[in-house]
Scaffold this active site. Sequence first.
Site: not given
Ligand code: AMP
Length: 284
Positions: A30, A34, A37, A61, A185, A187
């Site tokens: 999304m 960081h 990702h 979602q 994260s 966030r």
């Molecule tokens: P998001 O952008 O938060 O939807 O996350 C996209 C992908 O990155 C998802 O598969 C998350 O599980 C993964 N992700 C988010 N934070 C981390 C992290 N700290 N370490 C590894 N993967 C992450």
Amino acid sequence: METINTVNDLRMRVRAWKQAGLRVGVVPTMGALHAGHLSLVRAARAQADRVITTVFVNPMQFDNADDLTTYPRTLEADARLLADAGVDVLYAPTAAQMYPPGFATRITVSGVSEGLCGGARPGHFDGVATVVCKLFMQTLADCAFFGEKDFQQVQVIRRMVADLDLPIEIVTCPTMREPDGLALSSRNRRLDAEQRKAALTLPRTLEDCAREIAAGADVAQTLAQATARLAAAGFDPVDYVELRAEADLQPVGKMAPDTRARLLAAAWMGSVRLIDGVPVPPVG
Ligand code: AMP
């Protein structure tokens, strides 16, 4: 790196790759990227010939309108990071393209999507499953990379892929953390300095409790203590702290020598909802 915004352009690009016999990997995100990702991108680069990263803040979602409007959006910076990381295509569709007027389909994965984040965020995993299925069909990727941090999400996706016979391999990557232990994260950037400090209680509590449970502590009591410790640190509300089996997310009331379990938690620091999880070392 090429930035693509429409499914037609994406299909054209992927068709050429497939005709050349190349293996395609996708990293769905999304945005507000960081190092977590980027670790998925690295894994994708190692296992695929071409890598697509998708950036789409998926309205379906979000169960909370404020969380959707305040979700960080940093597409230009994301594009630079992805180009440097060696991504071939950044796919960033608009919400109108993903959900045009008349859109009426929703994928519900029962069982693993119930309870935990599914209990706290009604409809969340329907939104995740639906958008991830669409991204799989749009990219026609051979393999997809997800973070273990969102442990329940990975289980939901694996179940969907198995149930719908989607021809894609799901690869799970470990959680990347700040040097002090806080899980990275998107966030986190919404935490002020004081909240950022207090947020550290989340991984510390999980690590301590995982060790105690592995050493034979009573599970229910340890979970209750963990909830109290998070509340004392300023988390409000604590959505859940639970011990679940890694294989099927069933609750674990007592550790046996062959139990593979994870301590999973979600809690709010101010207006920011943080989630984390750690494996419990084997007992005995
Ligand atoms: P998001 O952008 O938060 O939807 O996350 C996209 C992908 O990155 C998802 O598969 C998350 O599980 C993964 N992700 C988010 N934070 C981390 C992290 N700290 N370490 C590894 N993967 C992450």
